[in-house]
Scaffold this motif. Sequence first.
Motif, PDB file in Angstrom:
ATOM      1  N   THR A  66       6.531  -5.571  -9.246  1.00 51.46           N
ATOM      2  CA  THR A  66       5.219  -5.029  -9.076  1.00 51.46           C
ATOM      3  C   THR A  66       4.797  -4.404  -7.884  1.00 51.46           C
ATOM      4  OG1 THR A  66       4.110  -7.005  -8.577  1.00 51.46           O
ATOM      5  CG2 THR A  66       4.708  -6.612 -10.938  1.00 51.46           C
ATOM      6  N   LEU A  67       5.654  -4.330  -6.855  1.00 44.62           N
ATOM      7  CA  LEU A  67       5.205  -3.582  -5.840  1.00 44.62           C
ATOM      8  C   LEU A  67       5.304  -2.009  -6.042  1.00 44.62           C
ATOM      9  CD1 LEU A  67       7.003  -5.630  -2.755  1.00 44.62           C
ATOM     10  CD2 LEU A  67       4.460  -5.547  -3.488  1.00 44.62           C
ATOM     11  N   ASP A  68       4.598  -1.394  -5.113  1.00 44.91           N
ATOM     12  CA  ASP A  68       4.182   0.068  -5.192  1.00 44.91           C
ATOM     13  C   ASP A  68       4.942   0.481  -3.846  1.00 44.91           C
ATOM     14  OD1 ASP A  68       3.916   2.942  -5.292  1.00 44.91           O
ATOM     15  OD2 ASP A  68       1.548   2.555  -5.730  1.00 44.91           O
ATOM     16  N   ARG A  69       6.161   0.908  -4.058  1.00 48.48           N
ATOM     17  CA  ARG A  69       6.752   1.035  -2.860  1.00 48.48           C
ATOM     18  C   ARG A  69       6.467   2.322  -2.107  1.00 48.48           C
ATOM     19  NH1 ARG A  69       9.466  -3.295  -3.965  1.00 48.48           N
ATOM     20  NH2 ARG A  69      11.211  -3.708  -5.099  1.00 48.48           N
ATOM     21  N   ARG A  70       5.602   3.064  -2.438  1.00 44.77           N
ATOM     22  CA  ARG A  70       4.972   4.201  -1.701  1.00 44.77           C
ATOM     23  C   ARG A  70       4.078   3.790  -0.285  1.00 44.77           C
ATOM     24  NH1 ARG A  70       1.135   7.254  -5.441  1.00 44.77           N
ATOM     25  NH2 ARG A  70       0.937   5.084  -6.276  1.00 44.77           N
ATOM     26  N   TYR A  71       3.890   2.327  -0.415  1.00 49.36           N
ATOM     27  CA  TYR A  71       3.204   2.217   0.794  1.00 49.36           C
ATOM     28  C   TYR A  71       3.909   1.262   1.693  1.00 49.36           C
ATOM     29  CZ  TYR A  71      -0.505   3.470  -2.195  1.00 49.36           C
ATOM     30  OH  TYR A  71      -1.344   4.351  -3.072  1.00 49.36           O
ATOM     31  N   SER A  74       4.254  -2.395   1.134  1.00 45.16           N
ATOM     32  CA  SER A  74       4.809  -2.823   0.017  1.00 45.16           C
ATOM     33  C   SER A  74       6.640  -3.048   0.598  1.00 45.16           C
ATOM     34  CB  SER A  74       4.816  -1.675  -1.127  1.00 45.16           C
ATOM     35  OG  SER A  74       3.610  -1.752  -1.555  1.00 45.16           O
ATOM     36  N   ARG A  75       6.774  -2.282   1.248  1.00 44.91           N
ATOM     37  CA  ARG A  75       8.264  -2.175   1.971  1.00 44.91           C
ATOM     38  C   ARG A  75       8.230  -3.569   2.755  1.00 44.91           C
ATOM     39  NH1 ARG A  75       7.507   3.618   1.786  1.00 44.91           N
ATOM     40  NH2 ARG A  75       6.775   3.488   3.981  1.00 44.91           N
ATOM     41  N   ARG A  79      10.919  -6.914   1.782  1.00 42.13           N
ATOM     42  CA  ARG A  79      11.812  -7.742   2.637  1.00 42.13           C
ATOM     43  C   ARG A  79      11.363  -9.142   2.588  1.00 42.13           C
ATOM     44  NH1 ARG A  79      11.186  -2.786   5.213  1.00 42.13           N
ATOM     45  NH2 ARG A  79       9.563  -3.544   6.808  1.00 42.13           N
ATOM     46  N   LEU A  80      10.185  -9.653   2.596  1.00 42.71           N
ATOM     47  CA  LEU A  80       9.873 -10.768   2.572  1.00 42.71           C
ATOM     48  C   LEU A  80      10.283 -11.474   1.279  1.00 42.71           C
ATOM     49  CD1 LEU A  80       8.339 -12.917   4.245  1.00 42.71           C
ATOM     50  CD2 LEU A  80       6.140 -12.176   3.396  1.00 42.71           C
ATOM     51  N   TYR A  81       9.840 -10.813   0.126  1.00 46.68           N
ATOM     52  CA  TYR A  81      10.186 -11.361  -1.223  1.00 46.68           C
ATOM     53  C   TYR A  81      11.762 -11.401  -1.129  1.00 46.68           C
ATOM     54  CZ  TYR A  81       5.482 -10.382  -2.815  1.00 46.68           C
ATOM     55  OH  TYR A  81       4.114 -10.493  -2.815  1.00 46.68           O
TER      56      TYR A  81
END
Length: 125
Positions: A66-71, A74-75, A79-81
Amino acid sequence: MDARGLQNYKAQSLNTMTQGELLLLLMDELVKRLMRGDIALEQGDMPLFEASIQRCIDIVRYLDDTLDRRYEVSRGLHRLYDFFCYDLNRIMLGRNKAELDKLRPMITDLRDTFRIAEKNTSEGR
């Protein structure tokens, strides 16, 4: 209250929650499943342990999806997830309580951070 009424109530509650509240609900469930897995491991209940850890993995994967990778944040969370999933798989396969004891505070701290961010955001509204 009958079962159908309870299900309607739960569905309505979820539909009226903010994104932050839903995130906290998932994080609380993640911490709960970690605790359940820890207790099951101590008691030697391997089916419950594996089911609990697998549910943790499912929750973390959902959060990652569900992360919005534009931010940038979020990146970093991705990596943490990814690390959490890797470690949870190692814990499940190795039935390693020491690693579980190391991972649980990290996830609890992340949940607490999200809780503070949600509180700050809701106060700003």
